[in-house]
Design a protein around this motif. Structure first.
Motif, PDB file in Angstrom:
ATOM      1  N   ASP A 200      53.278  61.729  35.530  1.00  0.00           N
ATOM      2  CA  ASP A 200      54.454  61.027  35.029  1.00  0.00           C
ATOM      3  C   ASP A 200      54.764  61.483  33.607  1.00  0.00           C
ATOM      4  O   ASP A 200      55.920  61.742  33.248  1.00  0.00           O
ATOM      5  CB  ASP A 200      54.208  59.523  35.075  1.00  0.00           C
ATOM      6  CG  ASP A 200      55.388  58.703  34.568  1.00  0.00           C
ATOM      7  OD1 ASP A 200      56.501  59.238  34.473  1.00  0.00           O
ATOM      8  OD2 ASP A 200      55.173  57.510  34.265  1.00  0.00           O
ATOM      9  N   GLY A 201      53.732  61.595  32.787  1.00  0.00           N
ATOM     10  CA  GLY A 201      53.928  62.041  31.416  1.00  0.00           C
ATOM     11  C   GLY A 201      54.430  63.465  31.326  1.00  0.00           C
ATOM     12  O   GLY A 201      55.207  63.804  30.428  1.00  0.00           O
ATOM     13  N   ILE A 202      54.000  64.326  32.262  1.00  0.00           N
ATOM     14  CA  ILE A 202      54.390  65.739  32.246  1.00  0.00           C
ATOM     15  C   ILE A 202      55.791  65.938  32.803  1.00  0.00           C
ATOM     16  O   ILE A 202      56.643  66.584  32.180  1.00  0.00           O
ATOM     17  CB  ILE A 202      53.384  66.576  33.057  1.00  0.00           C
ATOM     18  CG1 ILE A 202      52.001  66.563  32.394  1.00  0.00           C
ATOM     19  CG2 ILE A 202      53.888  68.011  33.228  1.00  0.00           C
ATOM     20  CD1 ILE A 202      50.896  67.103  33.272  1.00  0.00           C
ATOM     21  N   PHE A 203      56.048  65.402  33.997  1.00  0.00           N
ATOM     22  CA  PHE A 203      57.319  65.652  34.670  1.00  0.00           C
ATOM     23  C   PHE A 203      58.390  64.631  34.313  1.00  0.00           C
ATOM     24  O   PHE A 203      59.568  64.860  34.561  1.00  0.00           O
ATOM     25  CB  PHE A 203      57.112  65.671  36.194  1.00  0.00           C
ATOM     26  CG  PHE A 203      56.422  66.906  36.694  1.00  0.00           C
ATOM     27  CD1 PHE A 203      57.093  68.113  36.780  1.00  0.00           C
ATOM     28  CD2 PHE A 203      55.090  66.866  37.075  1.00  0.00           C
ATOM     29  CE1 PHE A 203      56.464  69.259  37.240  1.00  0.00           C
ATOM     30  CE2 PHE A 203      54.440  68.006  37.529  1.00  0.00           C
ATOM     31  CZ  PHE A 203      55.127  69.207  37.611  1.00  0.00           C
ATOM     32  N   GLY A 204      57.985  63.491  33.754  1.00  0.00           N
ATOM     33  CA  GLY A 204      58.933  62.429  33.461  1.00  0.00           C
ATOM     34  C   GLY A 204      59.326  62.341  32.009  1.00  0.00           C
ATOM     35  O   GLY A 204      58.956  63.173  31.177  1.00  0.00           O
ATOM     36  N   ALA A 205      60.107  61.307  31.693  1.00  0.00           N
ATOM     37  CA  ALA A 205      60.585  61.050  30.333  1.00  0.00           C
ATOM     38  C   ALA A 205      60.668  59.538  30.140  1.00  0.00           C
ATOM     39  O   ALA A 205      60.506  58.768  31.091  1.00  0.00           O
ATOM     40  CB  ALA A 205      61.945  61.695  30.118  1.00  0.00           C
ATOM     41  N   GLN A 206      60.915  59.132  28.891  1.00  0.00           N
ATOM     42  CA  GLN A 206      61.031  57.706  28.628  1.00  0.00           C
ATOM     43  C   GLN A 206      62.099  57.107  29.528  1.00  0.00           C
ATOM     44  O   GLN A 206      63.071  57.758  29.907  1.00  0.00           O
ATOM     45  CB  GLN A 206      61.378  57.453  27.164  1.00  0.00           C
ATOM     46  CG  GLN A 206      62.774  57.890  26.761  1.00  0.00           C
ATOM     47  CD  GLN A 206      63.041  57.636  25.301  1.00  0.00           C
ATOM     48  OE1 GLN A 206      62.850  58.515  24.472  1.00  0.00           O
ATOM     49  NE2 GLN A 206      63.481  56.428  24.979  1.00  0.00           N
ATOM     50  N   ARG A 207      61.941  55.836  29.881  1.00  0.00           N
ATOM     51  CA  ARG A 207      62.870  55.213  30.828  1.00  0.00           C
ATOM     52  C   ARG A 207      63.025  53.729  30.529  1.00  0.00           C
ATOM     53  O   ARG A 207      62.164  53.105  29.920  1.00  0.00           O
ATOM     54  CB  ARG A 207      62.351  55.405  32.264  1.00  0.00           C
ATOM     55  CG  ARG A 207      60.932  54.911  32.483  1.00  0.00           C
ATOM     56  CD  ARG A 207      60.506  55.068  33.936  1.00  0.00           C
ATOM     57  NE  ARG A 207      59.112  54.660  34.121  1.00  0.00           N
ATOM     58  CZ  ARG A 207      58.090  55.501  34.217  1.00  0.00           C
ATOM     59  NH1 ARG A 207      58.289  56.809  34.157  1.00  0.00           N
ATOM     60  NH2 ARG A 207      56.869  55.040  34.378  1.00  0.00           N
ATOM     61  N   ASP A 208      64.124  53.182  31.007  1.00  0.00           N
ATOM     62  CA  ASP A 208      64.408  51.761  30.828  1.00  0.00           C
ATOM     63  C   ASP A 208      64.009  50.935  32.041  1.00  0.00           C
ATOM     64  O   ASP A 208      64.135  49.713  32.033  1.00  0.00           O
ATOM     65  CB  ASP A 208      65.897  51.560  30.555  1.00  0.00           C
ATOM     66  CG  ASP A 208      66.321  52.207  29.240  1.00  0.00           C
ATOM     67  OD1 ASP A 208      65.578  52.086  28.264  1.00  0.00           O
ATOM     68  OD2 ASP A 208      67.388  52.843  29.218  1.00  0.00           O
ATOM     69  N   GLY A 209      63.532  51.598  33.089  1.00  0.00           N
ATOM     70  CA  GLY A 209      63.127  50.901  34.305  1.00  0.00           C
ATOM     71  C   GLY A 209      63.114  51.873  35.464  1.00  0.00           C
ATOM     72  O   GLY A 209      63.197  53.089  35.269  1.00  0.00           O
ATOM     73  N   GLY A 210      63.007  51.347  36.669  1.00  0.00           N
ATOM     74  CA  GLY A 210      63.009  52.191  37.861  1.00  0.00           C
ATOM     75  C   GLY A 210      63.414  51.387  39.076  1.00  0.00           C
ATOM     76  O   GLY A 210      63.363  50.152  39.073  1.00  0.00           O
ATOM     77  N   TRP A 211      63.812  52.094  40.116  1.00  0.00           N
ATOM     78  CA  TRP A 211      64.236  51.422  41.352  1.00  0.00           C
ATOM     79  C   TRP A 211      63.029  51.114  42.228  1.00  0.00           C
ATOM     80  O   TRP A 211      62.228  51.989  42.533  1.00  0.00           O
ATOM     81  CB  TRP A 211      65.218  52.295  42.128  1.00  0.00           C
ATOM     82  CG  TRP A 211      66.577  52.344  41.508  1.00  0.00           C
ATOM     83  CD1 TRP A 211      67.092  53.353  40.759  1.00  0.00           C
ATOM     84  CD2 TRP A 211      67.578  51.334  41.573  1.00  0.00           C
ATOM     85  NE1 TRP A 211      68.366  53.033  40.346  1.00  0.00           N
ATOM     86  CE2 TRP A 211      68.692  51.794  40.834  1.00  0.00           C
ATOM     87  CE3 TRP A 211      67.643  50.080  42.179  1.00  0.00           C
ATOM     88  CZ2 TRP A 211      69.857  51.046  40.692  1.00  0.00           C
ATOM     89  CZ3 TRP A 211      68.809  49.332  42.036  1.00  0.00           C
ATOM     90  CH2 TRP A 211      69.893  49.811  41.311  1.00  0.00           C
ATOM     91  N   ASN A 212      62.932  49.869  42.643  1.00  0.00           N
ATOM     92  CA  ASN A 212      61.957  49.435  43.631  1.00  0.00           C
ATOM     93  C   ASN A 212      62.751  49.068  44.874  1.00  0.00           C
ATOM     94  O   ASN A 212      63.240  47.951  45.003  1.00  0.00           O
ATOM     95  CB  ASN A 212      61.168  48.233  43.104  1.00  0.00           C
ATOM     96  CG  ASN A 212      60.049  47.799  44.037  1.00  0.00           C
ATOM     97  OD1 ASN A 212      59.877  48.380  45.110  1.00  0.00           O
ATOM     98  ND2 ASN A 212      59.318  46.785  43.651  1.00  0.00           N
ATOM     99  N   GLY A 213      62.903  50.040  45.779  1.00  0.00           N
ATOM    100  CA  GLY A 213      63.832  49.851  46.884  1.00  0.00           C
ATOM    101  C   GLY A 213      65.247  49.810  46.338  1.00  0.00           C
ATOM    102  O   GLY A 213      65.696  50.726  45.653  1.00  0.00           O
TER     103      GLY A 213
END
Length: 405
Positions: A200-213
């Motif tokens: 997640d740290g490598i491929f991702g970036a800071q975020r405000d949330g995520g979709w759960n369904g």
């Protein structure tokens, strides 16, 4: 009936980056590689024709814990299927249907198995009873079905539900069929394993949330301090300590990214800003088959000591290696045929069936009986005999059968 049109979008687009096309062109009869849709479809079909009769593993797994099929109802009429073309291309669907009709000779099948992309339009429009898919349903598809279930005013809201059945485990080593995703680095890289959180740290970036369904979950937010951008942040020393990590992957129209997004990036679709993204190309091979994006990814990684990539084991080259993955509990699992089939590897991919049902009402008997057959020992033995997808474990088969009650 007019079909609803599903637009697949994840919200983040990366440019297609060709990997050393000049060298490949010298050996190819066509000096103009292309990503034109018509050319790609033709090249893809040529590759599928070569692969459909081939077994990609010879290992036999113990299926004795999966019950044999015993009809619970006699069914007749027509069962309509829209979706995954690989079931038809490989001949697996025909084997299932021939076996099922020994128990239900009056049942007919109408198959529209051209692509997973037609599965949900078939369900939403009412043209299909069953939707086999080589990937998990996308947000847009689920939202479309939710809206269809809400038609007719507020009283219809929530009256229709989608049922997801895992009917096989994705392949380990087969190009073109659903395969597990591996994480790869250059062979010179001393790292051997990573956790999902580190990915997640490598491929991702800071975020405000995520979709759960279909629900936005703000609790999945994280800050930029968890970004991993150098190999030293992963504990590497010496020449590696200050070297930036260069991630490689697919452009955002690929469903591989949806898997990484859900399993690694918490459904945020927030990706590393330095990602180099690739797509399929036609015209590079003398036999007319497709040059997959995964091939281009691994060609690039093989020349980059500081790179990291996600794709499938079919594209592994001698200059690269796969990493073992773990969930943070101290246990790391290598990517092997056995760990994909027993589902201990974290980034397996599944093969699905979807269908609609009215809440509080029983499943259509035709749908229920056919899926019970697919999940039976006979159905899973057919998967194993085909040698592309992997059969389910007994535990997972039982779990899926409970969804039909």
């Amino acid at each position: 009936m007019k079909l609803s049109r599903i637009f697949l979008s994840i919200g983040l687009l990366f440019a297609v980056v060709p990997a050393e096309p000049a060298a490949a062109q010298e050996a190819a009869p066509n000096p103009a590689p292309t990503s034109d849709a018509a050319a790609l479809s033709k090249a893809r079909a040529a590759g599928t024709k070569q692969r459909k009769a081939k077994r990609f593993y010879e290992r036999s797994f113990d299926l004795s814990g999966i019950p044999s099929y015993r009809p619970q109802a006699r069914v007749h009429g027509t069962l309509r299927q829209w979706g995954n073309n690989y079931l038809a291309d490989s001949g697996l669907m025909q084997v299932w249907q021939d076996g099922f009709r020994k128990h239900h000779p009056k049942l007919r099948f109408e198959d529209n198995l051209y692509s997973s992309s037609v599965a949900f339009p078939g369900l939403i429009s009412g043209a299909a009873d069953l939707a086999p898919m080589g990937r998990q349903a996308l947000w847009d598809e689920l939202k479309g079905l939710e809206r269809e279930g809400a038609k007719g005013g507020d009283e219809g809201v929530g009256s229709v539900e989608i049922v997801e059945i895992v009917m096989a485990t994705g392949s380990y080593d087969v190009r073109g069929w659903t395969f597990a995703l591996g994480v790869f680095v250059h062979k010179d890289n001393p790292i051997t394993q990573l956790t999902i959180e580190q990915l997640d740290g490598i491929f991702g970036a800071q975020r405000d949330g995520g979709w759960n369904g279909l629900t936005w979950d703000a609790s999945l937010a994280r800050g930029p301090e968890k970004n991993i951008r150098t190999w030293g942040q992963l504990g590497l020393e010496g020449e590696w300590a200050d070297k930036p990590i260069q991630p490689y992957g697919y452009n955002m129209k690929y469903h591989f990214n949806d898997e990484i997004d859900k399993k690694v990036l918490k459904g945020s679709s927030k990706w590393n800003e330095s990602m180099r993204a690739y797509s399929n190309v036609a015209g590079l091979k003398a036999d007319g088959t497709l040059t997959a994006g995964g091939e281009l990814i691994m060609q690039a990684l093989s020349k980059d000591r500081y790179g990291i990539a996600y794709t499938g084991i079919p594209f592994l080259v001698p200059q690269t290696k796969a990493l073992a993955l773990g969930g943070g509990d101290g246990r790391f699992v290598p990517l092997t045929l056995e760990t994909v089939q027993d589902r201990s590897y974290p980034l397996i991919r599944d093969v699905y069936y979807y269908f609609k049902r009215e809440k509080g009402r029983p499943v259509d008997p035709k749908v229920r009986e056919f899926l019970r057959y697919v999940l039976s020992r006979e159905g899973q033995q057919a998967i194993q005999a085909d040698g592309k997808y992997l059969p389910l474990t007994a535990e997972v088969a039982r779990e899926q059968l409970r969804k039909l009650d």
